[in-house]
Design an enzyme around this catalytic site. Sequence first.
Site, mmCIF file in Angstrom:
data_model
loop_
_atom_site.group_PDB
_atom_site.id
_atom_site.type_symbol
_atom_site.label_atom_id
_atom_site.label_comp_id
_atom_site.label_asym_id
_atom_site.label_seq_id
_atom_site.Cartn_x
_atom_site.Cartn_y
_atom_site.Cartn_z
ATOM 1 N N ASP A 1 35.789 12.298 -39.435
ATOM 2 C CA ASP A 1 35.732 13.690 -39.001
ATOM 3 C C ASP A 1 37.035 13.937 -38.253
ATOM 4 O OD1 ASP A 1 34.738 16.279 -38.308
ATOM 5 O OD2 ASP A 1 34.163 15.500 -36.344
ATOM 6 N N GLU B 1 36.323 14.729 -44.063
ATOM 7 C CA GLU B 1 35.931 16.136 -44.078
ATOM 8 C C GLU B 1 37.161 17.019 -44.234
ATOM 9 O OE1 GLU B 1 33.381 19.407 -41.505
ATOM 10 O OE2 GLU B 1 33.583 17.371 -40.734
ATOM 11 N N ASP C 1 31.388 13.872 -32.757
ATOM 12 C CA ASP C 1 32.418 13.566 -33.761
ATOM 13 C C ASP C 1 32.050 12.321 -34.569
ATOM 14 O OD1 ASP C 1 34.701 15.515 -32.761
ATOM 15 O OD2 ASP C 1 33.892 14.489 -31.004
#
Length: 164
Positions: free
Chosen positions: A7, A68, A141
């Site tokens: 992430d 991502e 996160d």
Amino acid sequence: MIILGFDPGLATLGYGVIKTENGGRSEMLDYGVVSTPKNENLAVRLCMIEQGVKQIIEKFNPDHIAIEELFFAKNVTTGINVAHARGVVLLTANKICPHIFEYTPLQIKQALTGYGRAEKIQIQQMVKSLLHLKGIPKPDDAADALAVALCHAQTNKLGGLFRI
């Protein structure tokens, strides 16, 4: 198969490592964050991210890496800094592991909950459930990075559609 999810973030880059067997049950191996100090200049922070990502990849030797894609609608300045960090992750990862996949937030939500507009808490609950954890991983996160890895485990059955 070992899947490493990221992430992206400049101050906090989340990572999550899972092991899955042929798209079946997944097991959490590790999760955490690479943090950089806000008072440091951008170049130094990006080097810190590179070092952290390289150490994680070398430690777990993943078969696939999932990251991502960026989504930002309001704060373009923050988005640019996250894009810098994301670029470092992609570059560092590609030097070590040639199997890199990207997923949008919508794809991640869809893969985990079946609903592309799921709330953050719904995603976190699914991460907890799918990995048979006692609690929701913290910080957010790291939970998000595990969600990216789980998304790849779910969609990997479809072949190389998301590979870059």
